[in-house]
Motif scaffolding. Structure first.
Motif, PDB file in Angstrom:
ATOM      1  N   GLN A 102       0.819  -1.205   0.000  1.00 43.93           N
ATOM      2  CA  GLN A 102       0.000   0.000   0.000  1.00 43.93           C
ATOM      3  C   GLN A 102       0.859   1.263   0.000  1.00 43.93           C
ATOM      4  N   ILE A 103       2.036   1.210   0.597  1.00 42.09           N
ATOM      5  CA  ILE A 103       2.952   2.352   0.533  1.00 42.09           C
ATOM      6  C   ILE A 103       3.349   2.600  -0.918  1.00 42.09           C
ATOM      7  N   ARG A 104       3.644   1.534  -1.635  1.00 44.38           N
ATOM      8  CA  ARG A 104       4.003   1.675  -3.054  1.00 44.38           C
ATOM      9  C   ARG A 104       2.826   2.221  -3.869  1.00 44.38           C
ATOM     10  N   ARG A 105       1.643   1.703  -3.593  1.00 45.61           N
ATOM     11  CA  ARG A 105       0.442   2.198  -4.269  1.00 45.61           C
ATOM     12  C   ARG A 105       0.231   3.681  -3.954  1.00 45.61           C
ATOM     13  N   PHE A 106       0.423   4.034  -2.702  1.00 48.12           N
ATOM     14  CA  PHE A 106       0.245   5.416  -2.260  1.00 48.12           C
ATOM     15  C   PHE A 106       1.213   6.352  -2.979  1.00 48.12           C
ATOM     16  N   ALA A 107       2.410   5.883  -3.247  1.00 42.42           N
ATOM     17  CA  ALA A 107       3.387   6.688  -3.984  1.00 42.42           C
ATOM     18  C   ALA A 107       2.840   7.059  -5.357  1.00 42.42           C
ATOM     19  N   ILE A 130       6.115  -8.113  18.267  1.00 41.28           N
ATOM     20  CA  ILE A 130       5.134  -7.141  18.761  1.00 41.28           C
ATOM     21  C   ILE A 130       4.224  -6.587  17.663  1.00 41.28           C
ATOM     22  N   MET A 131       4.609  -6.801  16.401  1.00 42.18           N
ATOM     23  CA  MET A 131       3.839  -6.280  15.275  1.00 42.18           C
ATOM     24  C   MET A 131       3.650  -7.384  14.238  1.00 42.18           C
ATOM     25  N   PRO A 132       2.509  -8.057  14.265  1.00 44.00           N
ATOM     26  CA  PRO A 132       2.282  -9.172  13.338  1.00 44.00           C
ATOM     27  C   PRO A 132       2.472  -8.816  11.863  1.00 44.00           C
ATOM     28  N   VAL A 133       2.262  -7.563  11.490  1.00 44.32           N
ATOM     29  CA  VAL A 133       2.434  -7.150  10.099  1.00 44.32           C
ATOM     30  C   VAL A 133       3.846  -7.451   9.600  1.00 44.32           C
ATOM     31  N   ASN A 134       4.827  -7.438  10.487  1.00 43.61           N
ATOM     32  CA  ASN A 134       6.213  -7.659  10.085  1.00 43.61           C
ATOM     33  C   ASN A 134       6.453  -9.088   9.595  1.00 43.61           C
ATOM     34  N   ARG A 135       5.580  -9.998   9.952  1.00 44.41           N
ATOM     35  CA  ARG A 135       5.702 -11.383   9.457  1.00 44.41           C
ATOM     36  C   ARG A 135       5.324 -11.473   7.989  1.00 44.41           C
ATOM     37  N   ARG A 136       4.494 -10.528   7.512  1.00 41.62           N
ATOM     38  CA  ARG A 136       4.101 -10.490   6.096  1.00 41.62           C
ATOM     39  C   ARG A 136       4.981  -9.547   5.290  1.00 41.62           C
ATOM     40  N   HIS A 137       5.356  -8.440   5.917  1.00 36.53           N
ATOM     41  CA  HIS A 137       6.153  -7.417   5.225  1.00 36.53           C
ATOM     42  C   HIS A 137       7.320  -7.056   6.135  1.00 36.53           C
ATOM     43  N   ASP A 138       8.445  -7.761   5.935  1.00 37.90           N
ATOM     44  CA  ASP A 138       9.596  -7.558   6.832  1.00 37.90           C
ATOM     45  C   ASP A 138      10.263  -6.210   6.580  1.00 37.90           C
ATOM     46  N   LEU A 139      11.267  -5.924   7.379  1.00 35.18           N
ATOM     47  CA  LEU A 139      11.915  -4.608   7.317  1.00 35.18           C
ATOM     48  C   LEU A 139      12.548  -4.314   5.962  1.00 35.18           C
ATOM     49  N   ASP A 140      13.130  -5.318   5.322  1.00 36.80           N
ATOM     50  CA  ASP A 140      13.711  -5.076   3.993  1.00 36.80           C
ATOM     51  C   ASP A 140      12.642  -4.634   2.997  1.00 36.80           C
ATOM     52  N   GLU A 141      11.493  -5.311   3.026  1.00 30.86           N
ATOM     53  CA  GLU A 141      10.402  -4.933   2.123  1.00 30.86           C
ATOM     54  C   GLU A 141       9.873  -3.540   2.475  1.00 30.86           C
ATOM     55  N   LEU A 142       9.750  -3.272   3.766  1.00 30.89           N
ATOM     56  CA  LEU A 142       9.263  -1.969   4.219  1.00 30.89           C
ATOM     57  C   LEU A 142      10.217  -0.849   3.811  1.00 30.89           C
ATOM     58  N   ILE A 143      11.491  -1.054   4.020  1.00 30.85           N
ATOM     59  CA  ILE A 143      12.492  -0.045   3.654  1.00 30.85           C
ATOM     60  C   ILE A 143      12.469   0.200   2.142  1.00 30.85           C
ATOM     61  N   GLY A 144      12.346  -0.882   1.388  1.00 30.32           N
ATOM     62  CA  GLY A 144      12.247  -0.735  -0.078  1.00 30.32           C
ATOM     63  C   GLY A 144      11.044   0.083  -0.480  1.00 30.32           C
ATOM     64  N   ALA A 145       9.901  -0.146   0.176  1.00 29.49           N
ATOM     65  CA  ALA A 145       8.694   0.612  -0.132  1.00 29.49           C
ATOM     66  C   ALA A 145       8.863   2.085   0.233  1.00 29.49           C
ATOM     67  N   CYS A 146       9.546   2.329   1.346  1.00 31.80           N
ATOM     68  CA  CYS A 146       9.788   3.721   1.764  1.00 31.80           C
ATOM     69  C   CYS A 146      10.701   4.440   0.768  1.00 31.80           C
TER      70      CYS A 146
END
Length: 150
Positions: A102-107, A130-146
């Motif tokens: 969704q971050i990529r879509r938002f861009a 502590i954040m279940p979302v990280n099991r689907r979208h890990d930090l590498d994927e998140l950083i790439g989206a950012c």
């Protein structure tokens, strides 16, 4: 005297993301707010401020809910906030737990609003605990989206 006035608005009633540290997440998800309900939060605050001779200067989507789980309503409300309330894009911020697709879509929307990430932990093991979302979208994927967003 800091004359900035910021409205922190919600996109959902409750939240389905299940972050262990979050009271809203513990209450569970009830429903998405409509575009009008989201916009109305900022519009009412803006009106109250105008009555006092002040001006709404910033809007942050950091209230209840995960904005990108209610994507269309949030994008629509953000557009209305900028168009109807005259809040500049650089003064609107959307906060997310890290829904990378969704971050990529938002861009692609081209809104040029700020993006905030609720990171809370800087490694995948600790963040996933502590954040279940990280099991689907890990930090590498998140950083790439950012990086894609900015």
């Amino acid at each position: 005297d800091d004359r900035r006035r910021t409205a922190c608005i919600s996109s959902q009633v409750g939240c389905a993301m299940g972050c262990t540290f979050c009271a809203t997440g513990q209450m569970g998800f009830r429903r998405d707010l409509s575009e009008a309900e989201i916009f109305e939060q900022a519009a009412r605050f803006s009106s109250e401020l105008r009555a006092r001779g002040e001006r709404l200067s910033n809007v942050v989507f950091m209230g209840m809910g995960e904005p990108f789980r209610n994507y269309d309503a949030v994008v629509g409300a953000a557009r209305r906030i900028m168009d109807e309330l005259g809040i500049g894009a650089r003064h609107v911020t959307v906060s997310t737990v890290g829904l990378a697709p969704q971050i990529r879509r938002f861009a692609e929307e081209g809104l040029e609003v700020g993006l905030a990430i609720s990171l809370h932990e800087a490694d995948d093991v600790a963040r996933s605990a502590i954040m279940p979302v990280n099991r689907r979208h890990d930090l590498d994927e998140l950083i790439g989206a950012c990086h894609y967003y900015y």
